[in-house]
Each structure stands twice: as structure tokens, then as C-alpha cells.
Design a protein around this motif. Structure first.
Motif, PDB file in Angstrom:
ATOM      1  N   GLN A  21      16.157  15.885   0.465  1.00  0.00           N
ATOM      2  CA  GLN A  21      15.475  14.656   0.827  1.00  0.00           C
ATOM      3  C   GLN A  21      14.294  14.284  -0.067  1.00  0.00           C
ATOM      4  N   LEU A  22      13.752  15.211  -0.845  1.00  0.00           N
ATOM      5  CA  LEU A  22      12.658  14.858  -1.732  1.00  0.00           C
ATOM      6  C   LEU A  22      13.141  13.915  -2.840  1.00  0.00           C
ATOM      7  N   PRO A  23      12.276  13.084  -3.379  1.00  0.00           N
ATOM      8  CA  PRO A  23      12.663  12.196  -4.496  1.00  0.00           C
ATOM      9  C   PRO A  23      13.039  13.007  -5.733  1.00  0.00           C
ATOM     10  N   ASN A  60       0.814  -1.215   0.000  1.00  0.00           N
ATOM     11  CA  ASN A  60       0.000   0.000   0.000  1.00  0.00           C
ATOM     12  C   ASN A  60       0.848   1.267   0.000  1.00  0.00           C
ATOM     13  N   LEU A  61       2.124   1.144   0.409  1.00  0.00           N
ATOM     14  CA  LEU A  61       3.001   2.310   0.420  1.00  0.00           C
ATOM     15  C   LEU A  61       3.242   2.819  -1.000  1.00  0.00           C
ATOM     16  N   ASP A  62       3.390   1.914  -1.953  1.00  0.00           N
ATOM     17  CA  ASP A  62       3.566   2.324  -3.349  1.00  0.00           C
ATOM     18  C   ASP A  62       2.353   3.099  -3.848  1.00  0.00           C
ATOM     19  N   ASN A 109      13.011   4.677   3.474  1.00  0.00           N
ATOM     20  CA  ASN A 109      14.326   5.118   3.012  1.00  0.00           C
ATOM     21  C   ASN A 109      14.500   4.882   1.519  1.00  0.00           C
ATOM     22  N   GLU A 110      14.137   3.689   1.082  1.00  0.00           N
ATOM     23  CA  GLU A 110      14.316   3.325  -0.325  1.00  0.00           C
ATOM     24  C   GLU A 110      13.497   4.225  -1.250  1.00  0.00           C
ATOM     25  N   LYS A 111      12.278   4.558  -0.836  1.00  0.00           N
ATOM     26  CA  LYS A 111      11.379   5.351  -1.694  1.00  0.00           C
ATOM     27  C   LYS A 111      11.547   6.851  -1.481  1.00  0.00           C
ATOM     28  N   GLN A 112      12.475   7.237  -0.614  1.00  0.00           N
ATOM     29  CA  GLN A 112      12.745   8.649  -0.317  1.00  0.00           C
ATOM     30  C   GLN A 112      11.503   9.359   0.238  1.00  0.00           C
ATOM     31  N   ILE A 113      10.784   8.652   1.087  1.00  0.00           N
ATOM     32  CA  ILE A 113       9.670   9.237   1.827  1.00  0.00           C
ATOM     33  C   ILE A 113      10.187   9.651   3.200  1.00  0.00           C
ATOM     34  N   ILE A 114       9.940  10.890   3.583  1.00  0.00           N
ATOM     35  CA  ILE A 114      10.446  11.429   4.845  1.00  0.00           C
ATOM     36  C   ILE A 114       9.768  10.732   6.024  1.00  0.00           C
TER      37      ILE A 114
END
Length: 392
Positions: free
Chosen positions: A385-387, A196-198, A242-247
Motif C-alpha cells: 500500500q505504500l507509494p 493542502n493534502l499535496d 486513494n489516488e495519492k496512495q495515502i492509507i
């Protein structure tokens, strides 16, 4: 499929609220108040400085309520007209999906969920009635619709390039464009499913709090029952964020969760709305040494505006907490996190942020320090930090 007993119970609660005269508008008015207190007149010096600032607020729960961000309202704290009036340049809008009845700062137990009743009372889609994930997706859709309806006055900030475009636009448009971001107050919106994170990322989510007032699948809340550390699911979630660059947002997380995140995360974290124990010894505030550890890893501490975190709901009270935090953490690690529309009472709404600027001047902060706290620290953090890409 809505379970019949669930539906009957929720409908009974909603009918009870209606019978008590607590429609959604009245609940909004009752929960999101502005203190009726005299505020200092903004001086010409303050106005000149404030109008030159780039301001970011890391936490507003405005998406929870049935009012238009674009056209504005007399209720609550934040919407596009008031953000523009207050000169906010970047606003993190946060998803609220669950709020157990009887929640408190010391030990919030599982119980009937207030947001379930609010979702029915406000006419949210049926799919949201018993799904935290669908509530999150619905609030993401609401923000997307508001951005579209703003006709360019509000824009999504999802990537580093989005942020750079906003910075250019704010120098060339009147009224200045506002950047809108999406976060979540707690990882329970995932319903224990990392897939669901994706979906939430693709819907615009760029910050995720791990907990809210209660313990969840990822670990303990500072206001929960067990107040434990990260669970195995929580560790997997930190790695995925971390992998998806979500703060990662550590507001509401237990001290043990914060320590665990600091030990394993490869990216700095934010505490999106909090105070400092050295000024306000509240259960809601993390220990000062733990805030310093977050800052030492490059993180930001965003100071809130309400009683439980500053103990003095006034512009001077906010400035006192900020001044203490600057001395404790360094001027590069302090930011703003109002908690507007989060069922709190504040000394002003989003149109009155100049009160903070004036109070910081009175507290003796330099112009450079004020610029950093009000927004420059946040912009620098987001630039790093943003993607780099909107899609996974």
C-alpha cells in the motif's frame, strides 16, 4: 494574522494553566502515564522470540509533546531509546491538531481547543496558534528534524523502496534502525482544502485518519454529535487519498463513515488504535461485524493498550483483545496500535513491548500468529500500500 480577541483568550488560558502549576512538562506527565503495577518477569523463551520479531506500532502521538525523540525522556511513553529497547522496528507517529475541551466518547461538542493552549505553552511558532494545517506541518517538520538528528538510527519510511531498505538494514546494524512514518489524527488538518493534502504528502504524510473525537468537514466521529456519514468533501477526500496512495485510518470514524468508506474506497483501510466490542463494549470500539468488513477488504485492525478500548489495562488484557480479534478477523488482519503519548495510561512504555509477546504466548497463540500480529501483517500491508514514489 492572529485576531486580537483570540490572542487574548488563549493567553488568558495559558496564564491560568501556568498559575495552576500546569506547565507543559507537568501536563505531559499527567496525561501520559504508565501504571505503577507489577509486571511479569520476561522469560528467556519470550526474550529469544521477541528479539527475533519485526514489530510495528500504528499509533503514537509523541510529536505533540516538547521532548526529544532522539535523546529520550523520563516522561511519557515513546522515544528512540525506548523504541530500540522494546525492539520496535516501525513506528507510525501521528499528528494531533485539535482536541475540544470536554471531549468524551459519547458526544464531543465543539468548544475551546486544548491544543491551542498547548501550542502556546510549548512555544510553538505563531503560525500554528490558529491554523490546524500549520500545526500539522510543524509536527511533520519536527519528525524530519528528529530523523536527521538520529544519525541514521531512525529513517523516514515514505515509499515501498524505503521499507525494503529498512528491512535490509535491520538485519545488518546494531542497534537496529527504526523506521519512522507520519500519519494524522483527523482530516481537519486540511482546513477544508484538498490542495493542502499535496503539501502534507510532500512533508511525509502517508496515513490520514478521517476524524478524531469530533465531527468535521469530512463526516461524523464515533464520539461526535451527529455521527453522520461521509460528506461530499469526505467523498472527495477518500478519492484523493486513494489516488495519492495515502492509507486511510478509520479510527474515531462513525459507523456510517466506515460503511461509506468501505463502499467507495478502492484500497484497504487501517484502524490504527482500537479494541473489540466482544471483549470491551465501549463507545470507542466499532461493532465487531464492521471490523470484520474492514478485514474482509484486506484491512488491518490495530489493538490499543488503554482502558477505553480493552477494559483491562494489563498485558493479559491486551492479549485477550488480540486473541479475540484473531479468532474474529483471522490472523492476517490484526496488528498493534498503542496510542502511546495520546493522553492515555498504559501498563508499560515503548521499552516494555515484550510484555505483549509473553502474554500472547500465555494466551495460546502460536509463534507464527505472534509474528504476524506483532509486525508481519503490518509489513506486508505496507509493502502493498505504500507509494512507489516519494514525490507526487
Amino acid at each position: 494574522m492572529i485576531r486580537k480577541p483570540f490572542y487574548i483568550i488563549v493567553c488568558a488560558v495559558v496564564l491560568g494553566l501556568i498559575a495552576a502549576g500546569l506547565g507543559s512538562r507537568q501536563i505531559d506527565r499527567n496525561q501520559n502515564q504508565v501504571l505503577d503495577i507489577p509486571l511479569p518477569k520476561i522469560t528467556a523463551e519470550t526474550k529469544a522470540l521477541h528479539d527475533s520479531l519485526l514489530i510495528m506500532d500504528w499509533h503514537s502521538d509523541s510529536l505533540l509533546w516538547n521532548r526529544s525523540l532522539v535523546s529520550g525522556s523520563s516522561r511519557g511513553h515513546a522515544d528512540l531509546p525506548r523504541l530500540q529497547q522494546g525492539n520496535t522496528g516501525l513506528q507510525m507517529f501521528t499528528i494531533v491538531s485539535k482536541s475540544p475541551r470536554g471531549q468524551n466518547l459519547v458526544e464531543t461538542k465543539e468548544g475551546f481547543d486544548n491544543i491551542t493552549a498547548l501550542a502556546l505553552l510549548q512555544g510553538w511558532p505563531v503560525r500554528t496558534w490558529d491554523s490546524l494545517f500549520e500545526r500539522a506541518m510543524y509536527q511533520a517538520m519536527k519528525l524530519d528534524e528528529e530523523v536527521a538528528a538520529s544519525q541514521g538510527q531512525m529513517v523516514w519510511i515514505k515509499t515501498q523502496s524505503d521499507l525494503e531498505k529498512l528491512l535490509d538494514q535491520r538485519n545488518s546494524t546494531q542497534p537496529p534502525v527504526i523506521g519512522a512514518m507520519l500519519g494524522s489524527e483527523g482530516s481537519h488538518v486540511l482546513e477544508g482544502n484538498l490542495a493542502n493534502l499535496d503539501k502534507l504528502y510532500n512533508a511525509g504524510l502517508r496515513m490520514m485518519g478521517l476524524q478524531h473525537f469530533f465531527d468535521n468537514q469530512a463526516g461524523g466521529s464515533q464520539s461526535g454529535v451527529k455521527k453522520g456519514g461521509l460528506t461530499e468533501f469526505g467523498r472527495q477526500l477518500v478519492a484523493a487519498l486513494n489516488e495519492k496512495q495515502i492509507i486511510i485510518d478509520l479510527a474515531h470514524s462513525s459507523t456510517r463513515v466506515v460503511e461509506d468508506v468501505l463502499a467507495i474506497s478502492k484500497r484497504p483501510a487501517v484502524v490504527s488504535h482500537i479494541g473489540v466490542k466482544g471483549v470491551c463494549d465501549s463507545e470507542r470500539n466499532l461493532p465487531d461485524d464492521l471490523l470484520k468488513a474492514i478485514a474482509d477488504q484486506g484491512g488491518l485492525i490495530a489493538i490499543g493498550y488503554w482502558q477505553e478500548v480493552i477494559c483491562d489495562v494489563s498485558p493479559a488484557g491486551i492479549a485477550r483483545a488480540i486473541h479475540y480479534a484473531v479468532n474474529l478477523l483471522g490472523e492476517d488482519h490484526v496488528a498493534l496500535g498503542s496510542d502511546f503519548d495520546g493522553a492515555v495510561t498504559t501498563p508499560f512504555d515503548a521499552s516494555g513491548i515484550a510484555q505483549i509477546t509473553q502474554a500472547l504466548i500465555s494466551a495460546g497463540l502460536s509463534e507464527a500468529q505472534i509474528r504476524k500480529v506483532m509486525g508481519e501483517n503490518s509489513v506486508r500491508f505496507l509493502q502493498q500500500q505504500l507509494p512507489t514514489s516519494e514525490r507526487l
